[in-house]
Design a protein around this motif. Structure first.
Motif, mmCIF file in Angstrom:
data_model
loop_
_atom_site.group_PDB
_atom_site.id
_atom_site.type_symbol
_atom_site.label_atom_id
_atom_site.label_comp_id
_atom_site.label_asym_id
_atom_site.label_seq_id
_atom_site.Cartn_x
_atom_site.Cartn_y
_atom_site.Cartn_z
ATOM 1 N N GLN A 75 0.826 -1.213 0.000
ATOM 2 C CA GLN A 75 0.000 0.000 0.000
ATOM 3 C C GLN A 75 0.859 1.261 0.000
ATOM 4 N N GLU A 76 1.849 1.301 0.884
ATOM 5 C CA GLU A 76 2.684 2.490 1.027
ATOM 6 C C GLU A 76 3.558 2.720 -0.210
ATOM 7 N N MET A 77 4.016 1.637 -0.818
ATOM 8 C CA MET A 77 4.797 1.775 -2.054
ATOM 9 C C MET A 77 3.946 2.400 -3.151
ATOM 10 N N TRP A 78 2.704 1.923 -3.273
ATOM 11 C CA TRP A 78 1.815 2.482 -4.286
ATOM 12 C C TRP A 78 1.531 3.956 -4.023
ATOM 13 N N LEU A 79 1.218 4.304 -2.798
ATOM 14 C CA LEU A 79 0.931 5.695 -2.471
ATOM 15 C C LEU A 79 2.129 6.593 -2.776
ATOM 16 N N ALA A 80 3.329 6.127 -2.459
ATOM 17 C CA ALA A 80 4.529 6.928 -2.711
ATOM 18 C C ALA A 80 4.745 7.135 -4.203
ATOM 19 N N LEU A 81 4.656 6.052 -4.985
ATOM 20 C CA LEU A 81 4.942 6.140 -6.413
ATOM 21 C C LEU A 81 3.811 6.822 -7.168
ATOM 22 N N TYR A 82 2.577 6.524 -6.806
ATOM 23 C CA TYR A 82 1.424 7.049 -7.533
ATOM 24 C C TYR A 82 1.262 8.556 -7.339
ATOM 25 N N THR A 83 1.622 9.061 -6.166
ATOM 26 C CA THR A 83 1.381 10.471 -5.856
ATOM 27 C C THR A 83 2.617 11.345 -5.926
ATOM 28 N N THR A 84 3.793 10.775 -6.181
ATOM 29 C CA THR A 84 4.996 11.596 -6.210
ATOM 30 C C THR A 84 4.904 12.666 -7.310
ATOM 31 N N PRO A 85 5.371 13.883 -7.021
ATOM 32 C CA PRO A 85 5.396 14.897 -8.079
ATOM 33 C C PRO A 85 6.450 14.620 -9.141
ATOM 34 N N ILE A 86 7.346 13.688 -8.862
ATOM 35 C CA ILE A 86 8.373 13.311 -9.828
ATOM 36 C C ILE A 86 7.730 12.648 -11.046
ATOM 37 N N ALA A 87 8.194 12.976 -12.225
ATOM 38 C CA ALA A 87 7.744 12.300 -13.446
ATOM 39 C C ALA A 87 8.329 10.892 -13.480
ATOM 40 N N THR A 88 7.497 9.914 -13.762
ATOM 41 C CA THR A 88 7.937 8.518 -13.717
ATOM 42 C C THR A 88 7.590 7.788 -15.008
ATOM 43 N N VAL A 89 8.517 6.975 -15.480
ATOM 44 C CA VAL A 89 8.321 6.180 -16.689
ATOM 45 C C VAL A 89 8.714 4.741 -16.390
ATOM 46 N N ALA A 90 7.851 3.796 -16.742
ATOM 47 C CA ALA A 90 8.159 2.376 -16.627
ATOM 48 C C ALA A 90 8.732 1.889 -17.951
ATOM 49 N N ALA A 91 9.947 1.366 -17.910
ATOM 50 C CA ALA A 91 10.584 0.772 -19.087
ATOM 51 C C ALA A 91 10.414 -0.737 -18.981
ATOM 52 N N ILE A 92 9.375 -1.266 -19.634
ATOM 53 C CA ILE A 92 8.933 -2.649 -19.423
ATOM 54 C C ILE A 92 9.638 -3.571 -20.417
ATOM 55 N N CYS A 107 3.101 4.498 -12.730
ATOM 56 C CA CYS A 107 3.966 5.480 -13.388
ATOM 57 C C CYS A 107 3.150 6.377 -14.323
ATOM 58 N N ASP A 108 3.761 7.466 -14.760
ATOM 59 C CA ASP A 108 3.079 8.422 -15.638
ATOM 60 C C ASP A 108 3.073 7.960 -17.090
ATOM 61 N N ALA A 109 4.052 7.163 -17.478
ATOM 62 C CA ALA A 109 4.125 6.676 -18.859
ATOM 63 C C ALA A 109 4.724 5.277 -18.845
ATOM 64 N N ARG A 110 4.381 4.495 -19.872
ATOM 65 C CA ARG A 110 4.847 3.115 -19.969
ATOM 66 C C ARG A 110 5.325 2.831 -21.390
ATOM 67 N N VAL A 111 6.533 2.315 -21.487
ATOM 68 C CA VAL A 111 7.097 1.887 -22.766
ATOM 69 C C VAL A 111 7.421 0.402 -22.635
ATOM 70 N N MET A 112 7.003 -0.402 -23.613
ATOM 71 C CA MET A 112 7.152 -1.865 -23.500
ATOM 72 C C MET A 112 7.812 -2.437 -24.747
ATOM 73 N N VAL A 113 8.632 -3.444 -24.538
ATOM 74 C CA VAL A 113 9.276 -4.153 -25.643
ATOM 75 C C VAL A 113 8.296 -5.175 -26.214
ATOM 76 N N GLU A 114 8.243 -5.263 -27.529
ATOM 77 C CA GLU A 114 7.416 -6.262 -28.199
ATOM 78 C C GLU A 114 8.156 -7.597 -28.198
ATOM 79 N N GLN A 115 7.576 -8.594 -27.508
ATOM 80 C CA GLN A 115 8.202 -9.918 -27.441
ATOM 81 C C GLN A 115 7.222 -11.026 -27.831
ATOM 82 N N GLY A 116 6.307 -10.710 -28.715
ATOM 83 C CA GLY A 116 5.356 -11.725 -29.142
ATOM 84 C C GLY A 116 4.507 -12.198 -27.977
ATOM 85 N N GLN A 117 4.384 -13.495 -27.828
ATOM 86 C CA GLN A 117 3.571 -14.063 -26.752
ATOM 87 C C GLN A 117 4.316 -14.148 -25.429
#
Length: 247
Positions: A75-92, A107-117
């Motif tokens: 819960q606390e991890m989510w609250l910290a990351l979800y509400t931080t004023p810092i811009a966040t990007v997930a590199a998936i 995170c504020d944005a998500r970029v993901m690698v295409e790996q088929g299935q």
């Protein structure tokens, strides 16, 4: 800043990983960092989700305190990351189910690698007999819309990178791992081009209602989680899921 998940074998969100992620976000805030890319050091996996062994209870002497400690850290991890004023990007960089999807959605944005299935993303808890927390399901709904979220969360579907892009679960798909860091940094640069104080205030404004819904109900949410996970059906689902992953 760069935050690198490196908790083998699958970057499971254990109590300690959640505490470390929370501490990393707070440290970046204290040092007035304006942007973070969260990526994985492990091949083919971003995060496989919650640490399932932490959900198992001994039939004779169930450690409910440890279970509560884990969920509180989540819960606390989510609250910290979800509400931080810092811009966040997930590199998936790979597989991103359940709690991994929670982390990416925060995170504020998500970029993901295409790996088929092989590389898939989604809240798949219902597919093996568990259920996402209300604040997690709400985050999915707020990201992709009510009707798509109903379908995906109820069925526990996992999407390929291209399918996730189609419903708005991720913002960009890159064809290979080599392009992931550059694409994530470019997304972060777009966010950092906006004055930090204004962008951070707007982010908190948009996310305040969801965060406050958990904060005002945090103990009740914890109690509901512990009660649900303690049921024989949930314990059987966790054991079955662990056996399936081992095989």
């Amino acid at each position: 800043a760069s935050v690198l998940l490196n908790s083998g074998p699958v970057n499971a969100l254990s109590t300690q990983v959640c505490l470390d992620l929370t501490a990393a976000v707070r440290e970046c805030e204290e040092q007035e960092v304006h942007g973070i890319v969260i990526s994985s050091a492990l091949n083919g996996v971003y995060s496989a989700g919650a640490d399932l062994p932490a959900l198992l209870l001994d039939d004779d002497s169930p450690d409910l305190a440890a279970l509560a400690e884990f969920y509180t850290a989540l819960q606390e991890m989510w609250l910290a990351l979800y509400t931080t004023p810092i811009a966040t990007v997930a590199a998936i960089s790979g597989h991103c189910p359940a709690g991994g999807c929670l982390l990416a959605l925060s995170c504020d944005a998500r970029v993901m690698v295409e790996q088929g299935q092989k590389g898939r993303i989604g809240l798949n808890q219902t597919a093996f007999g568990l259920v996402p927390a209300p604040w997690v399901s709400r985050m999915m709904r707020d990201t992709i819309g009510q009707r798509p979220a109903e379908r995906l969360v109820q069925t526990g579907a996992l999407l390929t990178a291209e399918e996730a892009l189609g419903v708005g679960l991720v913002d960009e798909v890159v064809p290979s791992l080599a392009g992931l860091t550059g694409a994530a940094n470019a997304r972060l640069a777009e966010l950092l081009a906006v004055p930090h104080a204004a962008r951070g205030a707007a982010k908190r404004q948009l996310r305040a209602e969801a965060a406050e819904a958990l904060r005002s109900n945090q103990m009740e949410d914890l109690d509901e989680f512990v009660q649900f996970v303690s049921t024989p059906a949930a314990q059987a689902a966790v054991r079955a899921r662990l056996e399936a992953l081992k095989s």
